[in-house]
Design a protein around this motif. Structure first.
Motif, PDB file in Angstrom:
ATOM      1  N   TYR A   1       0.823  -1.205   0.000  1.00  0.00           N
ATOM      2  CA  TYR A   1       0.000   0.000   0.000  1.00  0.00           C
ATOM      3  C   TYR A   1       0.861   1.260   0.000  1.00  0.00           C
ATOM      4  O   TYR A   1       0.542   2.238  -0.681  1.00  0.00           O
ATOM      5  CB  TYR A   1      -0.935  -0.010   1.210  1.00  0.00           C
ATOM      6  CG  TYR A   1      -1.820   1.211   1.302  1.00  0.00           C
ATOM      7  CD1 TYR A   1      -2.717   1.523   0.287  1.00  0.00           C
ATOM      8  CD2 TYR A   1      -1.751   2.064   2.405  1.00  0.00           C
ATOM      9  CE1 TYR A   1      -3.525   2.633   0.362  1.00  0.00           C
ATOM     10  CE2 TYR A   1      -2.559   3.179   2.495  1.00  0.00           C
ATOM     11  CZ  TYR A   1      -3.446   3.464   1.477  1.00  0.00           C
ATOM     12  OH  TYR A   1      -4.246   4.578   1.544  1.00  0.00           O
ATOM     13  N   ALA A   2       1.952   1.243   0.748  1.00  0.00           N
ATOM     14  CA  ALA A   2       2.865   2.381   0.751  1.00  0.00           C
ATOM     15  C   ALA A   2       3.428   2.620  -0.646  1.00  0.00           C
ATOM     16  O   ALA A   2       3.535   3.767  -1.114  1.00  0.00           O
ATOM     17  CB  ALA A   2       3.996   2.140   1.747  1.00  0.00           C
ATOM     18  N   LEU A   3       3.770   1.528  -1.338  1.00  0.00           N
ATOM     19  CA  LEU A   3       4.294   1.653  -2.701  1.00  0.00           C
ATOM     20  C   LEU A   3       3.231   2.188  -3.645  1.00  0.00           C
ATOM     21  O   LEU A   3       3.503   3.060  -4.484  1.00  0.00           O
ATOM     22  CB  LEU A   3       4.794   0.294  -3.187  1.00  0.00           C
ATOM     23  CG  LEU A   3       5.341   0.245  -4.621  1.00  0.00           C
ATOM     24  CD1 LEU A   3       6.531   1.196  -4.763  1.00  0.00           C
ATOM     25  CD2 LEU A   3       5.737  -1.174  -4.986  1.00  0.00           C
ATOM     26  N   ILE A   4       1.997   1.700  -3.503  1.00  0.00           N
ATOM     27  CA  ILE A   4       0.889   2.172  -4.347  1.00  0.00           C
ATOM     28  C   ILE A   4       0.656   3.663  -4.129  1.00  0.00           C
ATOM     29  O   ILE A   4       0.436   4.424  -5.085  1.00  0.00           O
ATOM     30  CB  ILE A   4      -0.391   1.377  -4.039  1.00  0.00           C
ATOM     31  CG1 ILE A   4      -0.230  -0.079  -4.496  1.00  0.00           C
ATOM     32  CG2 ILE A   4      -1.611   2.007  -4.705  1.00  0.00           C
ATOM     33  CD1 ILE A   4      -1.316  -0.998  -3.979  1.00  0.00           C
ATOM     34  N   ASN A   5       0.726   4.110  -2.879  1.00  0.00           N
ATOM     35  CA  ASN A   5       0.562   5.539  -2.591  1.00  0.00           C
ATOM     36  C   ASN A   5       1.636   6.374  -3.263  1.00  0.00           C
ATOM     37  O   ASN A   5       1.364   7.474  -3.764  1.00  0.00           O
ATOM     38  CB  ASN A   5       0.609   5.766  -1.077  1.00  0.00           C
ATOM     39  CG  ASN A   5      -0.747   5.586  -0.429  1.00  0.00           C
ATOM     40  OD1 ASN A   5      -1.778   5.832  -1.050  1.00  0.00           O
ATOM     41  ND2 ASN A   5      -0.767   5.136   0.802  1.00  0.00           N
ATOM     42  N   MET A   6       2.851   5.879  -3.255  1.00  0.00           N
ATOM     43  CA  MET A   6       3.946   6.604  -3.909  1.00  0.00           C
ATOM     44  C   MET A   6       3.701   6.727  -5.408  1.00  0.00           C
ATOM     45  O   MET A   6       3.936   7.786  -6.004  1.00  0.00           O
ATOM     46  CB  MET A   6       5.266   5.882  -3.634  1.00  0.00           C
ATOM     47  CG  MET A   6       5.725   5.943  -2.188  1.00  0.00           C
ATOM     48  SD  MET A   6       7.205   4.934  -1.884  1.00  0.00           S
ATOM     49  CE  MET A   6       8.384   5.756  -2.964  1.00  0.00           C
ATOM     50  N   ILE A   7       3.200   5.659  -6.014  1.00  0.00           N
ATOM     51  CA  ILE A   7       2.930   5.683  -7.459  1.00  0.00           C
ATOM     52  C   ILE A   7       1.799   6.653  -7.769  1.00  0.00           C
ATOM     53  O   ILE A   7       1.876   7.445  -8.721  1.00  0.00           O
ATOM     54  CB  ILE A   7       2.582   4.263  -7.953  1.00  0.00           C
ATOM     55  CG1 ILE A   7       3.801   3.351  -7.812  1.00  0.00           C
ATOM     56  CG2 ILE A   7       2.106   4.302  -9.404  1.00  0.00           C
ATOM     57  CD1 ILE A   7       3.513   1.898  -8.099  1.00  0.00           C
ATOM     58  N   ILE A   8       0.740   6.601  -6.970  1.00  0.00           N
ATOM     59  CA  ILE A   8      -0.392   7.504  -7.182  1.00  0.00           C
ATOM     60  C   ILE A   8       0.058   8.957  -7.062  1.00  0.00           C
ATOM     61  O   ILE A   8      -0.324   9.817  -7.862  1.00  0.00           O
ATOM     62  CB  ILE A   8      -1.522   7.202  -6.182  1.00  0.00           C
ATOM     63  CG1 ILE A   8      -2.161   5.848  -6.495  1.00  0.00           C
ATOM     64  CG2 ILE A   8      -2.589   8.302  -6.208  1.00  0.00           C
ATOM     65  CD1 ILE A   8      -3.189   5.402  -5.473  1.00  0.00           C
TER      66      ILE A   8
END
Length: 299
Positions: free
Chosen positions: A63-70
């Motif tokens: 989820y942390a990685l997804i937030n960074m991508i978003i």
């Protein structure tokens, strides 16, 4: 417009998912899928880790990685929509993992989390479909009110304390399944009300009648005057039955009833001003839908 009031949507409004709705759907589904996919083999073969909480570390990192991508890809309003939808997709996926891997007494919290996640995301999605012109970040209902947040926190505290002191009580007689039925019923009724109202639905009570407002008495509104409130009331009570929180069941029922009693009274005052004798006749034929709530009635 009066929020949740029975009126026909104007022609040519709603009926197609707007761009913000599509963006939210992509983020919700993709986030949930990315969180769940690595655990599919464990779920399918019933492989429960020795330390069940350890299974949540992976989703948190994903989820942390997804937030960074978003954050890198989107900006401004699109980012705000995406980050909220992604968060709800994350909580939905984690709730599923809790159902699959947590100790028995905690699995109900996963069911509760699934209903909470779906309710808040579907509020935004259905508005994006039925009445996109009123769509805002508040349509997620995540910041509904301070009282709403306190009520949720109280239910989590009660559940945690009872799991610690009375773990065997939490699945007593499978009574919690009645909460699943109530939550499902509430979701269907509320979303059906929003879609039926279409352009006439908002989350805020309105005090002025617009030229395109028409009273409707068909569909779900033929059975109750305030179906969106009916759905929300039973969904709210159902969440506490899912958790088997006896204290919060009583408090949620009382507080929700008082809230909707006052809300319906105020709203019907406006509706009577809008539609006058037509609404009086409608009141005589169709109940509000909530127990012991009659609404604003003319003498």
């Amino acid at each position: 417009m009066c929020a949740n009031s029975p009126r026909v949507p104007s022609p040519g409004t709603g009926g197609a998912l707007c761009a913000e709705g599509r963006l939210s759907l992509y983020c919700f589904v993709i986030t949930a899928a990315l969180i769940l996919i690595p655990s599919v083999p464990q779920i399918l073969y019933g492989l429960v880790p020795q330390v069940w909480g350890a299974v949540l570390w992976g989703p948190v990192l994903y989820y942390a990685l997804i937030n960074m991508i978003i954050r890198f890809v989107l900006r401004n309003h699109d980012y705000q929509v995406a980050i909220r939808a992604s968060f709800l997709g994350f909580t939905m996926a984690v709730s599923v993992l809790v159902i699959c891997f947590a100790p028995t007494e905690w699995q109900q919290f996963g069911v509760y989390g699934s209903f909470m996640s779906f309710f808040h995301y579907s509020e935004f999605l259905v508005i994006a479909y039925a009445n996109p012109r009123t769509l805002t970040l508040d349509s997620f209902m995540l910041n509904h009110s301070v009282h709403y947040g306190l009520a949720a926190a109280a239910s989590w505290i009660e559940f945690s304390l009872e799991v610690y002191f009375l773990p065997e009580f939490k699945r007593f007689g499978h009574i919690w399944l009645a909460g699943v039925v109530l939550c499902s019923f509430g979701e269907v009724v509320r979303k059906a009300a929003i879609i039926t109202a279409g352009r006439s639905f908002t989350h805020l009570v309105q005090n002025e009648k617009h030229s395109d407002h028409k009273l409707i008495t068909s569909g779900i509104y033929a059975y109750c005057r305030h179906p969106s409130y009916v759905g929300w009331f039973w969904w709210s009570v159902g969440t506490q039955i899912v958790l088997l929180n006896p204290i919060c069941i009583c408090i949620y029922t009382l507080v929700s009833w008082l809230f909707f009693h006052d809300r319906i009274y105020v709203e019907e005052y406006s509706l009577l001003n809008f539609f006058q004798s037509d609404y009086v006749r409608y009141q005589k034929r169709v109940p509000t839908g909530l127990p012991f709530i009659r609404g604003y009635l003319l003498d």
